[in-house]
Design an enzyme around this catalytic site. Structure first.
Site, PDB file in Angstrom:
ATOM      1  N   THR A 125       1.691  43.438 -45.325  1.00 56.65           N
ATOM      2  CA  THR A 125       2.753  43.536 -44.312  1.00 56.65           C
ATOM      3  C   THR A 125       2.999  45.015 -44.015  1.00 56.65           C
ATOM      4  O   THR A 125       3.418  45.768 -44.893  1.00 56.65           O
ATOM      5  CB  THR A 125       4.044  42.865 -44.840  1.00 56.65           C
ATOM      6  OG1 THR A 125       3.738  41.503 -45.125  1.00 56.65           O
ATOM      7  CG2 THR A 125       5.167  42.946 -43.826  1.00 56.65           C
ATOM      8  N   PHE A 159       1.483  34.457 -44.236  1.00 55.46           N
ATOM      9  CA  PHE A 159       2.802  33.807 -44.250  1.00 55.46           C
ATOM     10  C   PHE A 159       3.032  32.959 -45.500  1.00 55.46           C
ATOM     11  O   PHE A 159       3.939  32.132 -45.526  1.00 55.46           O
ATOM     12  CB  PHE A 159       2.976  32.952 -42.986  1.00 55.46           C
ATOM     13  CG  PHE A 159       2.836  33.756 -41.719  1.00 55.46           C
ATOM     14  CD1 PHE A 159       3.893  34.520 -41.240  1.00 55.46           C
ATOM     15  CD2 PHE A 159       1.635  33.794 -41.030  1.00 55.46           C
ATOM     16  CE1 PHE A 159       3.764  35.289 -40.091  1.00 55.46           C
ATOM     17  CE2 PHE A 159       1.491  34.550 -39.874  1.00 55.46           C
ATOM     18  CZ  PHE A 159       2.558  35.305 -39.405  1.00 55.46           C
ATOM     19  N   GLU A 162       5.545  32.483 -52.328  1.00 54.64           N
ATOM     20  CA  GLU A 162       5.330  32.395 -53.770  1.00 54.64           C
ATOM     21  C   GLU A 162       5.710  30.973 -54.196  1.00 54.64           C
ATOM     22  O   GLU A 162       6.643  30.390 -53.639  1.00 54.64           O
ATOM     23  CB  GLU A 162       6.246  33.376 -54.521  1.00 54.64           C
ATOM     24  CG  GLU A 162       5.799  34.807 -54.424  1.00 54.64           C
ATOM     25  CD  GLU A 162       6.707  35.737 -55.224  1.00 54.64           C
ATOM     26  OE1 GLU A 162       7.243  35.330 -56.265  1.00 54.64           O
ATOM     27  OE2 GLU A 162       6.866  36.885 -54.785  1.00 54.64           O
ATOM     28  N   PHE A 261      15.134  25.874 -44.263  1.00 54.53           N
ATOM     29  CA  PHE A 261      15.778  27.175 -44.490  1.00 54.53           C
ATOM     30  C   PHE A 261      17.248  27.186 -44.088  1.00 54.53           C
ATOM     31  O   PHE A 261      17.772  28.167 -43.589  1.00 54.53           O
ATOM     32  CB  PHE A 261      14.985  28.310 -43.804  1.00 54.53           C
ATOM     33  CG  PHE A 261      14.007  28.938 -44.765  1.00 54.53           C
ATOM     34  CD1 PHE A 261      12.903  28.229 -45.205  1.00 54.53           C
ATOM     35  CD2 PHE A 261      14.212  30.225 -45.261  1.00 54.53           C
ATOM     36  CE1 PHE A 261      12.024  28.768 -46.130  1.00 54.53           C
ATOM     37  CE2 PHE A 261      13.342  30.782 -46.189  1.00 54.53           C
ATOM     38  CZ  PHE A 261      12.245  30.049 -46.613  1.00 54.53           C
ATOM     39  N   GLY A 265      23.320  29.029 -50.567  1.00 57.62           N
ATOM     40  CA  GLY A 265      23.138  29.367 -51.982  1.00 57.62           C
ATOM     41  C   GLY A 265      23.643  30.752 -52.304  1.00 57.62           C
ATOM     42  O   GLY A 265      24.493  31.301 -51.592  1.00 57.62           O
ATOM     43  N   CYS A 272       9.859  39.918 -50.697  1.00 64.76           N
ATOM     44  CA  CYS A 272       9.490  40.028 -49.277  1.00 64.76           C
ATOM     45  C   CYS A 272      10.675  40.075 -48.318  1.00 64.76           C
ATOM     46  O   CYS A 272      10.841  41.053 -47.594  1.00 64.76           O
ATOM     47  CB  CYS A 272       8.580  38.870 -48.907  1.00 64.76           C
ATOM     48  SG  CYS A 272       7.125  38.816 -49.943  1.00 64.76           S
ATOM     49  N   LYS A 275      12.948  43.236 -48.548  1.00 61.67           N
ATOM     50  CA  LYS A 275      12.174  44.460 -48.265  1.00 61.67           C
ATOM     51  C   LYS A 275      11.750  44.513 -46.785  1.00 61.67           C
ATOM     52  O   LYS A 275      11.877  45.556 -46.128  1.00 61.67           O
ATOM     53  CB  LYS A 275      10.942  44.480 -49.173  1.00 61.67           C
ATOM     54  CG  LYS A 275       9.839  45.434 -48.776  1.00 61.67           C
ATOM     55  CD  LYS A 275       8.645  45.333 -49.706  1.00 61.67           C
ATOM     56  CE  LYS A 275       7.674  44.232 -49.352  1.00 61.67           C
ATOM     57  NZ  LYS A 275       6.786  44.473 -48.236  1.00 61.67           N
ATOM     58  N   LYS A 332      13.722  32.032 -57.097  1.00 63.41           N
ATOM     59  CA  LYS A 332      13.676  30.645 -56.638  1.00 63.41           C
ATOM     60  C   LYS A 332      12.870  29.866 -57.675  1.00 63.41           C
ATOM     61  O   LYS A 332      12.277  30.477 -58.580  1.00 63.41           O
ATOM     62  CB  LYS A 332      13.047  30.530 -55.244  1.00 63.41           C
ATOM     63  CG  LYS A 332      11.587  30.982 -55.163  1.00 63.41           C
ATOM     64  CD  LYS A 332      11.012  30.714 -53.775  1.00 63.41           C
ATOM     65  CE  LYS A 332       9.542  31.077 -53.699  1.00 63.41           C
ATOM     66  NZ  LYS A 332       8.949  30.815 -52.408  1.00 63.41           N
TER      67      LYS A 332
HETATM   68  C1  UGA Z   1       8.709  34.677 -47.854  1.00 62.55           C
HETATM   69  C2  UGA Z   1       8.365  33.881 -46.592  1.00 62.55           C
HETATM   70  O1  UGA Z   1       8.922  32.566 -46.679  1.00 62.55           O
HETATM   71  C3  UGA Z   1       6.840  33.754 -46.419  1.00 62.55           C
HETATM   72  O2  UGA Z   1       6.537  33.092 -45.202  1.00 62.55           O
HETATM   73  C4  UGA Z   1       6.239  35.167 -46.396  1.00 62.55           C
HETATM   74  O3  UGA Z   1       4.809  35.105 -46.297  1.00 62.55           O
HETATM   75  C5  UGA Z   1       6.592  35.881 -47.687  1.00 62.55           C
HETATM   76  O4  UGA Z   1       8.053  35.948 -47.794  1.00 62.55           O
HETATM   77  C6  UGA Z   1       6.000  37.263 -47.612  1.00 62.55           C
HETATM   78  O5  UGA Z   1       6.399  38.029 -46.744  1.00 62.55           O
HETATM   79  O6  UGA Z   1       5.039  37.526 -48.349  1.00 62.55           O
HETATM   80  P1  UGA Z   1       8.878  34.062 -50.472  1.00 62.55           P
HETATM   81  O7  UGA Z   1       9.401  35.449 -50.689  1.00 62.55           O
HETATM   82  O8  UGA Z   1       7.819  33.538 -51.386  1.00 62.55           O
HETATM   83  O9  UGA Z   1       8.246  33.922 -48.987  1.00 62.55           O
HETATM   84  O10 UGA Z   1      10.125  33.097 -50.634  1.00 62.55           O
HETATM   85  P2  UGA Z   1      10.902  32.046 -49.706  1.00 62.55           P
HETATM   86  O11 UGA Z   1      10.449  30.688 -50.011  1.00 62.55           O
HETATM   87  O12 UGA Z   1      10.909  32.494 -48.303  1.00 62.55           O
HETATM   88  O13 UGA Z   1      12.381  32.210 -50.301  1.00 62.55           O
HETATM   89  C7  UGA Z   1      13.066  33.456 -50.179  1.00 62.55           C
HETATM   90  C8  UGA Z   1      14.464  33.352 -50.725  1.00 62.55           C
HETATM   91  O14 UGA Z   1      15.289  32.589 -49.864  1.00 62.55           O
HETATM   92  C9  UGA Z   1      14.580  32.683 -52.092  1.00 62.55           C
HETATM   93  O15 UGA Z   1      15.495  33.405 -52.876  1.00 62.55           O
HETATM   94  C10 UGA Z   1      15.098  31.305 -51.770  1.00 62.55           C
HETATM   95  O16 UGA Z   1      15.791  30.706 -52.818  1.00 62.55           O
HETATM   96  C11 UGA Z   1      16.008  31.613 -50.594  1.00 62.55           C
HETATM   97  N1  UGA Z   1      16.276  30.456 -49.713  1.00 62.55           N
HETATM   98  C12 UGA Z   1      15.275  29.862 -49.042  1.00 62.55           C
HETATM   99  C13 UGA Z   1      17.595  30.021 -49.555  1.00 62.55           C
HETATM  100  O17 UGA Z   1      18.540  30.566 -50.145  1.00 62.55           O
HETATM  101  N2  UGA Z   1      17.834  28.972 -48.696  1.00 62.55           N
HETATM  102  C14 UGA Z   1      16.836  28.354 -48.019  1.00 62.55           C
HETATM  103  O18 UGA Z   1      17.150  27.406 -47.254  1.00 62.55           O
HETATM  104  C15 UGA Z   1      15.528  28.810 -48.196  1.00 62.55           C
END
Ligand code: UGA
Length: 453
Positions: A125, A159, A162, A261, A265, A272, A275, A332
């Site tokens: 990125t 995209f 984790e 999403f 919470g 990601c 940052k 998460k």
């Molecule tokens: C995120 C993006 O979802 C990916 O598409 C992207 O490729 C990645 O960053 C990156 O840039 O490499 P990730 O960091 O693995 O992926 O985690 P997410 O699943 O997006 O969750 C991020 C945070 O949001 C977590 O703390 C999760 O608990 C929180 N979250 C997610 C919520 O609080 N509510 C939601 O409804 C969804």
């Protein structure tokens, strides 16, 4: 493109290497960290990622995946190179491109030795214009060759999430190909069409800077959705009988909004979203535009862990010498990653207020140990964490916490439960004990009402 090199073996690079190898592509996976390479060669993953270990072992066994520390040899021996190094945050929020720079210097040197056309693909990125100026300039200088003629250049953001990195890489919602030259774009497009011949994701062809901003816009929108629903949750909390979950699931039925999403919470964390939002804000401000919406998304997220502690204080009073147990420290579920996890902010505030903190997590305890050392107690089981506590806060959405029943908390000194992740059955819990949850307006009022039926 049947021989490729992948440089940088974090979540993105190692997953990509294993997935491509499983599809019959000859891959050379490169990293500069010798300890990491030693682990990977033995079939071990240096982080937690479901089903990646099986794929790694089979890819090494079938000879499709080679592991190396030598960038130049890897580039010379392949047709294309994916750059998947990290771009951490500088103090001012901008992206740190030092790993990218070092890797580009080595790739450029290797290109100097090559007579065949080679494609360089930036998957990391990176801020808009990085591929077409920063990367291009280094490659041309070091290789003494010309982009678009001697070698191709593409920005091709990733995209994956984790915790579901393998399935996201196998089934991307879109493939974005931001090519400098048409030849590189065409070759990468047919490569992906072969890899994804069964699921056929949409392929977007564009220029490098558009591809780069797409990635930032994607993550910024996800962060915005989360901060939006957390903002609504914080309002709902002040309205007796209202639950943000009903609000979220109902607005999610509107196809213009969508249901994903929208889970309220303790705030988003990880390596990601926080940052990338900072990098986008910094990029924009440097160019004279202050993105107020994105700054509000960030400040809403910064505030969210404190809302959780506030709930604990409302039910418990002064936190001094009170025993508080934290269920979940990973940012998460299904990962041991604690980078920018809300749990860390929550624990720090509890300690500041004089609480005695114990923590449990199925996978991530070793990750936070160096942050808190002997300032908190690390519990090997849920019961060990909560027994004799005055208050329990659920911070991570682990599946095992979803199975907890009111009876599991009976040995607490005071049965005060805060569900910051909305994983517990609020009706059952509110009936049995002092219970509060993010986005839940006084649950007792809720139970006593006829719920509108
Ligand atoms: C995120 C993006 O979802 C990916 O598409 C992207 O490729 C990645 O960053 C990156 O840039 O490499 P990730 O960091 O693995 O992926 O985690 P997410 O699943 O997006 O969750 C991020 C945070 O949001 C977590 O703390 C999760 O608990 C929180 N979250 C997610 C919520 O609080 N509510 C939601 O409804 C969804």
């Amino acid at each position: 493109m049947s021989n490729v090199s992948i440089i940088g073996l974090g979540y993105v690079g190692l997953t990509l290497s294993c997935v491509l190898a499983s599809k019959g592509i000859n891959c050379i996976a490169v990293d500069s960290d010798k300890n990491k390479l030693q682990l990977i060669r033995k079939g071990n993953i240096p982080f937690v990622e479901p089903s990646l270990d099986r794929l790694l072992t089979s890819s090494i066994e079938n000879g499709k995946l080679k592991i190396s520390a030598d960038i130049e040899r890897a580039v010379v021996g392949t047709d294309a190179t994916f750059i998947t190094v990290g771009t951490p945050r500088n103090k001012d929020g901008t992206s740190n491109l030092s790993h990218l720079k070092a890797v580009c210097v080595s790739i450029g040197k290797a290109l100097r030795k090559k007579s065949r056309y080679h494609i360089v693909i930036v998957k990391s990125t990176v801020p808009p214009t990085t591929t077409s100026s920063f990367v291009k300039d280094i490659l041309e200088k070091e290789s003494r060759k010309t982009v678009g003629i001697d070698f191709g250049l593409v920005a091709n953001p990733e995209f994956l999430r984790e915790g579901s990195a393998v399935s996201d890489t196998l089934n991307p919602h879109a493939v974005v190909i931001g090519s400098w030259d048409k030849k590189a774009g065409d070759q990468l497009e047919s490569f992906y069409k072969k890899i994804h011949k069964d699921n056929k994701p949409p392929i977007v062809r564009t220029n490098p800077s558009t591809a780069e901003i797409i990635k930032y816009a994607n993550n910024a929108f996800l962060a915005t959705k989360i901060s939006f629903i957390n903002c609504i949750a914080n309002i709902c909390q002040h309205i007796p009988g209202v639950d943000v979950q009903t609000v979220a699931s109902t607005i999610g039925l509107d196809p213009r909004i969508g249901s994903l999403f929208l889970k309220a919470g303790p705030g988003y964390g990880g390596s990601c979203l926080p940052k990338d939002l900072d990098a986008l804000v910094a990029f924009s401000e440097k160019r004279g535009y202050s993105p107020k919406l994105l700054k509000a998304v960030k400040s809403t997220n910064t505030q969210q862990p404190h809302i959780t502690v506030k709930l604990a204080k409302q039910l418990l009073g002064n936190l001094k010498r009170k025993k508080v147990s934290i269920l979940g420290v990973a940012f998460k579920k299904d990962t041991n990653d604690v980078r920018e996890a809300p749990s860390i902010k929550i624990i720090k505030q509890l300690l500041r207020e004089g609480a005695i903190v114990s923590v449990h997590d199925p996978l991530a305890l070793d990750q936070i140990r160096p942050i808190f050392n002997d300032k908190i107690r690390f519990a090997a089981s849920v019961s060990n964490c909560i027994d004799s506590a005055d208050c329990c806060i659920v911070v991570t959405d682990w599946d095992e916490y979803k199975l907890l029943e009111p009876k599991d908390f009976k040995k607490m000194r005071k049965t005060i439960i805060i569900d910051a992740r909305r994983v517990l059955n609020s009706v059952k819990f509110a009936k049995n004990m002092k219970f509060a949850a993010i986005g839940l307006g006084n649950p007792n009022t809720f139970n006593n009402r006829d719920k509108g039926k």
